[in-house]
Each structure stands twice: as C-alpha cells, then as structure tokens.
Design an enzyme around this catalytic site. Structure first.
Site, short mmCIF file in Angstrom:
data_model
loop_
_atom_site.label_atom_id
_atom_site.label_comp_id
_atom_site.label_asym_id
_atom_site.label_seq_id
_atom_site.Cartn_x
_atom_site.Cartn_y
_atom_site.Cartn_z
N ASP A 1 -60.79 3.85 -9.75
CA ASP A 1 -60.86 4.43 -11.21
C ASP A 1 -62.26 5.02 -11.59
OD1 ASP A 1 -59.85 4.99 -14.04
OD2 ASP A 1 -61.10 3.29 -14.65
N CYS B 1 -44.94 -16.63 -8.96
CA CYS B 1 -46.16 -17.31 -8.71
C CYS B 1 -46.46 -18.54 -9.84
CB CYS B 1 -47.57 -16.46 -8.85
SG CYS B 1 -47.88 -15.35 -7.40
N MET C 1 -52.35 -15.53 -3.44
CA MET C 1 -52.00 -14.59 -4.29
C MET C 1 -52.93 -14.21 -5.08
SD MET C 1 -49.36 -13.55 -2.68
CE MET C 1 -49.16 -12.13 -3.74
#
Length: 332
Positions: A126, A76, A111
């Site tokens: 999480d 990227c 992206m």
C-alpha cells in the site's frame, strides 16, 4: 475421515479443543518478501516515500495483525501474545519481512507470525503502490517453531521464497545446520548506511548448507534485544557482526556474555590472530564466542575485512564444533 486437525470425523470444520494440552513457551518465526523495483528499495531505505516512515507503519501493522489473528482466521484460538517482532531487510529488488511471535499457552503461534508477515507485506504494498503498482508479495512461509510436544521444527533447505513454495514441508528433527546472522549497526538500522557484512555472512553460510535467518539488523543500543531475537528459535549457530570495538556505543561483547553459558575463548582469539596478519587494529576487537544452551554464538568485527578474517578462522573448525555441541563429535 481426515488427518486435518480442523475437520471432525464427518468432515465438518471445527475449532480444535486444546484444553487438555499443557502450557508451554511457544515461538514461531515466519518470513516473506515484497518484490519491487530498485527505485522503491532505494526510496524506502532513504525514508523518502510520499507516505512517510514506511517501515515503521508496516511494522506496527504487522504487530497489530498478529494480535487480531483470532478475529481474521475463523478457527484460530485467541492467544495472549507475550511478544511480536517484525523486522525488514533489503536486496536490490525486494524488501524482506520477518516476524517472530511468542506466547505461553496450550497451542502454537504459527498463524500469528504468518499473519504479521502477510499484513506487514500488504502494508508495504500500500505504501509503495504509487511508485510501483506491480509490486508482488511472495513466499509467506513458516521458518521455524518451538514448543509443545513436537519441540523444535525448522523448514528444511530454506533458501528463499521460491524454494519455500515447493519444498518438502515435513518436520526435521535436527537443527544442526540452522543459523542466524545478526548485524549491530546504528547506521544500517536507520537506513543511512549499506549493510555489506550481513549479506556476505549469509552467502558464506548458505554455500555451506546452512538454513539462514537474517541478516537481522539492530542499532548498537538494542543489540541485547537483537541477540534475544536471534536465539529465539534455538538455532545451531548465531554469527554477529559489528559492535566489538572500543567505541562507547560498542556493546556486542557485553550483550553476548550476558547470554552465554560457556565461553569459547580460543575461537575469538583465532579471529583476532587472523586479523593481526592484516592490520594491527585487529587487536582492538573485543569480540567473544561461546555457547548459549546448544547454540554457538560468535562475534565478528563490523568491517568487511574483519568478517572475512572471522569466516576464515571458522572455516576449518565449524563443522567439528557443531558436531561436538550436538553430541556427535569426538572430543580432542
């Protein structure tokens, strides 16, 4: 040897040279979904998890990840991001994640938007794993992108994470059935009130073949920011609910007028007439309708009844209106 842009003619990985490309404004929208239990959804909405402020933590994580995508994904480019927004929605058994990334440069921000969704979703995982270790992050996918020589692209037949994993990934040239649902509600944004109007509008649009983004939920004081978010992908239609009354915090009409190029007063009047058949309070609605570029924007009241009246008013005219705006409908 390959049509893959990141492989050279000998099949070796490479970083694409974009130095000859023109700088254009580029926007990408991505989405995903953390599938969990109703208990977790209720806890997150009430901000009552063992780790405090779940959504704020996930939002910051997603934004930070977008800014570091070039470090996480080897090929990227490093981009100067002008904006990254991460928002959340709820179903009975999932927390939806949506990210919009913007830049002005020679290459796209797909992206960065996808990375923001993925990391925000992992952060949610999480935060909730103590209650639901079996939670699953699903359907991280690109919804739309704008900019560059290809212009606008939107995912065809977007109807959820499962569809996104298997559908045709080819670009479509016409966004005539793309829509965004925007909710103006301080209570819903804070998680103290359930959103009943946004999901109802999404269902109505989906039943009529629209690709729908949202509901995007913004507090009343930030509705101008919400409209900018809704318009970022140049959808064919933006339907908002809430913030149209006479309360000091009701600011949706003013924010909408600021982005409209042309008004459609007859549409707004039709919604009020429908409401007046049920309650005299409908006359207090200050909702407006019009065109922001080629996007039709319509304000509806924030009550379930007001939304029902608004959708009933749109039902017989919407397809013809969108055809006119796209240049394909007869002008009567």
């Amino acid at each position: 040897m390959s049509d893959l842009s990141h492989l050279d003619d000998q099949g070796r990985a490479r970083m694409v040279d974009v130095s000859a490309k023109a700088d254009t404004t580029r926007v990408a929208v991505a989405a995903g979904e953390l599938v969990t239990t109703p208990e977790v959804v209720a806890l997150v909405r009430a901000d009552d998890m063992p780790k405090a402020d779940v959504l704020a933590t996930a939002r910051i994580a997603g934004i930070a990840a977008a800014k570091r995508t070039w470090e996480l994904i080897p090929l990227c480019h490093q981009l100067a991001l002008s904006s990254v927004k991460v928002s959340f929605g709820f179903t009975d058994t999932s927390i939806t994640v949506e990210a919009t990334a913007k830049t002005k440069g020679p290459t796209g921000v797909e992206m960065e938007a996808l990375t923001a969704v993925a990391v925000a979703g992992l952060t949610l995982h999480d935060m909730v794993k103590a209650v639901d270790p079996a939670a699953v992050m699903n359907g991280v996918r690109l919804i739309s992108k704008d900019g560059g020589k290809r212009g606008h692209w939107t995912r065809d037949d977007e109807s959820g994470p499962e569809a996104g994993a298997t559908q045709d990934r080819s670009a479509v040239a016409t966004p005539d059935r793309s829509a965004v649902v925007l909710v103006s509600s301080t209570g819903v944004a804070a998680g103290t009130r359930e959103d009943t109007t946004g999901p109802a509008i999404v269902r109505w649009l989906t039943d009529r073949g629209f690709t729908v983004r949202g509901p995007l939920v913004y507090p009343d004081a930030r509705i101008a920011e919400g409209l900018a978010d809704a318009l970022s992908g140049a959808p064919a239609l933006v339907l908002s609910t809430g913030g149209t009354g006479a309360s000091p915090t009701d600011a949706t009409p003013e924010a909408t007028l600021a982005v409209l190029d042309r008004e459609l007063p007859g549409v707004a009047d039709s919604i009020r007439r429908r409401g007046l058949e049920v309650t005299p309070h409908a006359v207090l609605s200050r909702g407006v309708a019009g065109l922001a570029g080629r996007t039709v924007v319509v304000n509806m009241p924030g009550s379930p009844g007001g939304v029902k009246d608004g959708l009933a008013a749109l039902e017989p005219i919407l397809d013809h209106l969108l055809a006119q705006v796209s240049g394909g409908g007869a002008h009567e």
